[in-house]
Structure formats: C-alpha cells, structure tokens
Motif scaffolding. Sequence first.
Motif, PDB file in Angstrom:
ATOM      1  N   GLN A 116     -31.324   3.080   5.415  1.00  0.00           N
ATOM      2  CA  GLN A 116     -31.137   3.406   6.290  1.00  0.00           C
ATOM      3  C   GLN A 116     -31.652   4.436   7.325  1.00  0.00           C
ATOM      4  OE1 GLN A 116     -30.537  -0.654   8.905  1.00  0.00           O
ATOM      5  NE2 GLN A 116     -32.621  -0.878   8.582  1.00  0.00           N
ATOM      6  N   THR A 122     -26.861   1.651   5.763  1.00  0.00           N
ATOM      7  CA  THR A 122     -27.698   0.688   4.465  1.00  0.00           C
ATOM      8  C   THR A 122     -28.497  -0.247   5.569  1.00  0.00           C
ATOM      9  OG1 THR A 122     -26.222  -1.408   4.057  1.00  0.00           O
ATOM     10  CG2 THR A 122     -26.357   0.477   3.011  1.00  0.00           C
ATOM     11  N   ASP A 123     -29.797  -1.239   5.156  1.00  0.00           N
ATOM     12  CA  ASP A 123     -29.917  -1.804   5.648  1.00  0.00           C
ATOM     13  C   ASP A 123     -29.212  -3.394   5.598  1.00  0.00           C
ATOM     14  OD1 ASP A 123     -30.460  -3.179   3.219  1.00  0.00           O
ATOM     15  OD2 ASP A 123     -32.730  -3.848   3.074  1.00  0.00           O
ATOM     16  N   THR A 170     -34.097   8.901   9.023  1.00  0.00           N
ATOM     17  CA  THR A 170     -34.356   7.968   9.002  1.00  0.00           C
ATOM     18  C   THR A 170     -36.017   7.733   9.059  1.00  0.00           C
ATOM     19  OG1 THR A 170     -35.211   7.806  12.112  1.00  0.00           O
ATOM     20  CG2 THR A 170     -32.929   6.946  11.164  1.00  0.00           C
TER      21      THR A 170
END
Length: 412
Positions: free
Chosen positions: A4, A57-58, A392
Amino acid sequence: MQIQSVEVFVFKYDHHYRIGGHGDAPNRLPGTDYYFEPQWQHAYSRLTESCLVKITTDTGLVGWGEGQAPLVPEVPATLIARLLGPALLGMDPRNPHAVYDRLYHLNHVRGHYASYTIDAIAAIDIALWDIKGQAEGIAVNQLLGTVHHPELPQYVSGLRLPTRAERQALAKEKVSEGFKGVKVFIGDTAENTIRECAAIREAIGEEADLAFDAICRHEYQAAYEIGLGLDELRAAWFESPLDPEDVAGHSKLAKAIKTPLAIGEPLRTVREFEPWIKQRAMQVAQPDIVRCGITGGQRIIAQCSEHGLRIAPHLGVCTAIGVAATWHVTAVVANPVPQEHQLDMFPTANKVLTSPLKVEGGRAIVPTGTGLGISVDEDFVRAHSAEHWQITPAGIKWQEGGVGRVNNVLLG
C-alpha cells in the motif's frame, strides 16, 4: 495482500565508525561529512549513514529493510522514491523472488545492474522477507531453510585502539569472552602488517581465528609478501588484498599462498561473483546481505556453495535492521565462517530498535520472533533522518530533516 505504501529514510546518525582507529576525519571533502584516511584510497564518513525502508501492506503488516550506503544514502533513497517504490505499489509482498526480479529488470538494460541500484533493491527485499515471515507466522530463517545455527559464533572485526599493546589486550579479552577470533586491518606496509598480525596471534593464541583485511590496498608483490607471512601465522583468511576489480591478480595470489582469500564485500549479484568463481580467485565468499538483499544473498550462497567455497556473510556499517537480516541468512548456512561482529558499531546499530539484538558469550542470538523478529523505533529513525520519502498511489511526499517542509509530487 498488496503493498500500500513505501517509505524511505536517509538515516544519518552522529557516530564515527573510526576505520583508522581514531576520532579524526582527515582530508575532509569540502561541504561534506566525507574524508580520506591516508592509508586507504576510499572515502569514509564521520557519521553512520544508511538507507532504511518501511513497507506497509493493505492488511496492516509492516516490514523494515535496509540498503547499506555508508556514503551518499540519498542515491538509493532517490531510486526507491522515483522508480522502485512506485513500481512496488499493488504488488504481493509475499513473493520476494518475483519482486526482486521485476525491480532488477526495470533499468538494467541501461547498465544499472550493480552498485546503488542493488543497494536500493536490497533494502526493499529485506522488508519483503520481514513481511512474508510475519504473514506466515515464522522467522525469516525458517523461511530460508534448515536453521543450523540459532546462535552464531562470531569474530571481532577490527581493533580500533591507538597502540599495539592496547590492541593485543582487547583481542585477548574478546577471545576469552567467547569470540572465535579477530580480524586485523591497519593499512600499512607488508613488513608492519606481518608484525601486527604476529602480535595479535601471540595475544589470542594458536586456536583462535586470525584474519587480515587489506581493504584493497596493495599491489601484487606486497600482497604476496603478506600472504606468505599469514601462511606462517596459520591465518584463517586474507581479505580483499588487491584492487577490487583485479580478478586475475586475485586468482594468481590464491594459487601462490596457502591462506584462503576472502572476497565479496563490493559484489552484489550472482553475475558479479561468477568470474571470481570461474577463475578460482577466492576460497571464502563474503556476500553482504545489506548490499545484495536476502534474495540475492541466497542465490549467491547457493552458487558459491556448489563450487565448494566457504560462506562468510560480510557485515559492515549498518543499523540493527541489516544486522538482523544478516544473522537470519547466516543461521541457515550449514558450515559458515564465524559471523563478523562490528564491536564499536553494535551499540549504535541497536539504537534503531525498541529491544536490542543480543550478543552473549561471543555468540549472536538470532531473533526468534516472526519476520526479522525486531521492533523498529520509528521515532528514533525519523529524528535521525535527513530526508523522508513516502510513496503511495496518491503521489510522492518528500520531507526534509524529519521536521521540514513536505513537497507533493504527483505520480505520472
């Protein structure tokens, strides 16, 4: 799971590595923290510098990595911010090999397949292995293979004291504590080098390992004379005796002396190791995990092991993030040379962690938690970073000095 965000820190901490055994920074380059020791050709920094990476990470998992950059860490940081980081977004961090290969091929056709490019990839790669271990609930070393050494025998790298008597006393003390031996580097003539090594041998006894690192200082004849002296002293290895690009000279020297040659600190990929292996220019391979990454390091180790070389992961100026990654890799090598321990660097390296790495009785205690098994003190990292990048899908943010202005740069 997807990546992410990627954050990069140009880490600069006020601690001097003291390669020459003193606190001075002679021959300082104007406007910089870099200087030249008179006995070596290479530049050094009066600070501890490195390139640190945080990948989120997501799912909320966070991994940390490090690309060793004792000089100009702004270079790998910029590579990550402008090219490698944006390429990472949306990728699955649980397949470090695939990510490594994708990043490697982004710019290698233009000749960028070594040096700072691989340092940058190494930082990312280590962070990915950290995430992968956390995702699977096991330590990185368990991901890599059979853990042969949950505790690693170590040797002390360098004796940074001003007099020979003090260096002898320190060497004797450390061997008595449980360290397997000592590596000497003094940057002097062949005659004085042999005299110094003989004095350290006398101090540590016949059973401890004695090694010498020339830091690429010598022409062939001087290296040959030192090699003969090391043969008499039954040295464990002779490290980086000649110019780091002189494969043929090292091959000739390797055949002329009994002491094994140790090579690898400047090399970052299997392709760079190949000519050294083919020409039998070394007997001990020293991949530096903080320069080649865990993925690259594993590939190098496999190639060198196939050709009967001993493995001795190199460990230079870095933080405990890089130290932990190196220990995890060494833990799965069946018969490694004792792990390099930077005595003066270790307390400084540990400052980036909330709980320090441990060395007990001359042995490194490999972290047992998931991933790298470390907890990074992000506040400390931010406070001692000259620049901070955040990448991002919304764009790239750059922050100066941890507390400076923020610039937004739109991707694309």
